[in-house]
Design an enzyme around this catalytic site. Sequence first.
Site, PDB file in Angstrom:
ATOM      1  N   ARG A 101      45.558 -24.998  44.060  1.00 30.98           N
ATOM      2  CA  ARG A 101      46.037 -24.169  45.185  1.00 30.98           C
ATOM      3  C   ARG A 101      46.669 -25.101  46.197  1.00 30.98           C
ATOM      4  NH1 ARG A 101      43.185 -19.294  48.416  1.00 30.98           N
ATOM      5  NH2 ARG A 101      43.929 -18.326  46.512  1.00 30.98           N
ATOM      6  N   HIS A 128      51.705 -16.251  43.717  1.00 30.49           N
ATOM      7  CA  HIS A 128      50.247 -16.158  43.486  1.00 30.49           C
ATOM      8  C   HIS A 128      50.050 -15.494  42.111  1.00 30.49           C
ATOM      9  CE1 HIS A 128      46.103 -16.254  44.226  1.00 30.49           C
ATOM     10  NE2 HIS A 128      45.992 -15.489  45.285  1.00 30.49           N
ATOM     11  N   GLN A 131      46.622 -14.020  40.818  1.00 32.13           N
ATOM     12  CA  GLN A 131      46.273 -12.754  41.462  1.00 32.13           C
ATOM     13  C   GLN A 131      47.001 -11.599  40.785  1.00 32.13           C
ATOM     14  OE1 GLN A 131      44.095 -12.197  44.313  1.00 32.13           O
ATOM     15  NE2 GLN A 131      44.310 -10.164  43.409  1.00 32.13           N
ATOM     16  N   ASP A 224      49.511  -7.056  51.811  1.00 27.91           N
ATOM     17  CA  ASP A 224      48.731  -8.290  51.958  1.00 27.91           C
ATOM     18  C   ASP A 224      48.763  -8.665  53.432  1.00 27.91           C
ATOM     19  OD1 ASP A 224      47.253 -10.549  51.380  1.00 27.91           O
ATOM     20  OD2 ASP A 224      48.938 -11.706  50.614  1.00 27.91           O
ATOM     21  N   CYS A 264      44.977  -8.026  47.814  1.00 28.24           N
ATOM     22  CA  CYS A 264      44.322  -9.161  47.143  1.00 28.24           C
ATOM     23  C   CYS A 264      43.165  -9.735  47.945  1.00 28.24           C
ATOM     24  CB  CYS A 264      45.342 -10.234  46.808  1.00 28.24           C
ATOM     25  SG  CYS A 264      45.964 -11.138  48.234  1.00 28.24           S
ATOM     26  N   ARG A 292      39.894 -10.978  38.952  1.00 26.52           N
ATOM     27  CA  ARG A 292      40.331 -12.374  38.990  1.00 26.52           C
ATOM     28  C   ARG A 292      39.590 -13.167  37.917  1.00 26.52           C
ATOM     29  NH1 ARG A 292      42.635 -14.520  43.618  1.00 26.52           N
ATOM     30  NH2 ARG A 292      42.944 -16.336  42.282  1.00 26.52           N
TER      31      ARG A 292
END
Length: 307
Positions: A101, A128, A131, A224, A264, A292
Site C-alpha cells: 500500500r 485500489h 477492493q 467513498d 469500501c 476482501r
Amino acid sequence: MTRHFLRDDDLTQAEQTSILDLAVQLKADRFAAKPLAGPQTVAVIFDKSSTRTRVSFAVGIADLGGVPLIISIESSQLGGKETPADTARVLERQVAAIVWRTFAQAGLEEMAAGTTVPVVNALSDDFHPCQLLADLLTIREHRGTLAGLTVTFLGDGASNMAQSYLLAGATAGMHVRVASPAHYAPMDSVVQSAREVASRTGGSIRLYTDAQEAVADADVVVTDTWVSMGKEIEKAERVSILGNYRVDARLMGLAKADALFLHCLPADRGFEVTAEVIDGPQSVIWDEAENRLHAQKALLVWLLQQQ
Ligand code: CP
C-alpha cells in the site's frame, strides 16, 4: 512470466471471473487451498494506514498456510531511503509475494519491474484493485451476475476507487458511470483504458457532473470518502465542492428499487453518505468488507499458480 496485480485491467475478463469463482469456493471452504504451506512468507508493506487491508491480508495469508510479514514504512528502508527496485530484489529471495500500500503508482511499477515474485497493489493514489475484486464479488453474490449491470460511482472521480471502478467494472462488462465535479474528473488515460476494455467486454463508460442523472435506474450505487489519504489538507474545499454528490435517501431513490449500496470504508457519515443509506437495508458494506479476505486469497492463489 511473473504476473502482478497493479491495476484492475491487469486481468482479462476471463481471469477476473476465474479469481471471483475461486473466491466463492474459498469463502465456502475457507482452508481448502494451502499454496503457501511451508510456511512461505508474504511481505505486506504499508506506507499508509489501514484496518481492512492489513487484517484481510494477514488473515488470508495465514489461511493459505503462509506467514504474513507486516512492514510499516517507518520501520523499513523504503520511503526515500532505498529504492523500490532494490527492496524488491532483496525481498524476492525470501518471500513468495509482495503486497504494498503506497502513494505513487510508479513505485509499484518499479517494484514489479525489479522482482520475480508477484507484486500486489494494496491501494495507491490511482487505484485500489483488491477492493474492486471484493466489490465485484459482493455484487455478484447479491445479483448473480456482473455483465450488463449499471454501477454509478459518486464523488471524487479522480480517486483510486472511482478509477478502479472504471477499469474493473469495464473488465466485468458492466456499464460504469462516474459522477463528479469537473474539477475531480478521472484521469483521461484511465477513462481511455476503461473504454478500450469496455469495447471488448460489452460494457460502457459514461462520465457525469449531474449526480441525479448518473444514478437514474442504476443497479449499484457506490461512493467513498471525499478526503482520500494524503488529501487531508484539502478537506474544507472538498466538502464544499462535493456536497451535491452526497448519497442520501432521495438520491438513492432514483436508482432501481432494489439497488445495492457499497462503500469500501472507512466512511464519514453525513459527508459522502447519510447514515440512513449506509446503515439501511440496501447497504451491503459488511459483506463487502468481509469479501476482501476471500477475494484477496483467491488473487494470491491465482498469482502463485501463474509462476
Ligand atoms: N477499504 C480499505 O482499504 O480499508 P483500509 O484502509 O482500512 O484498509
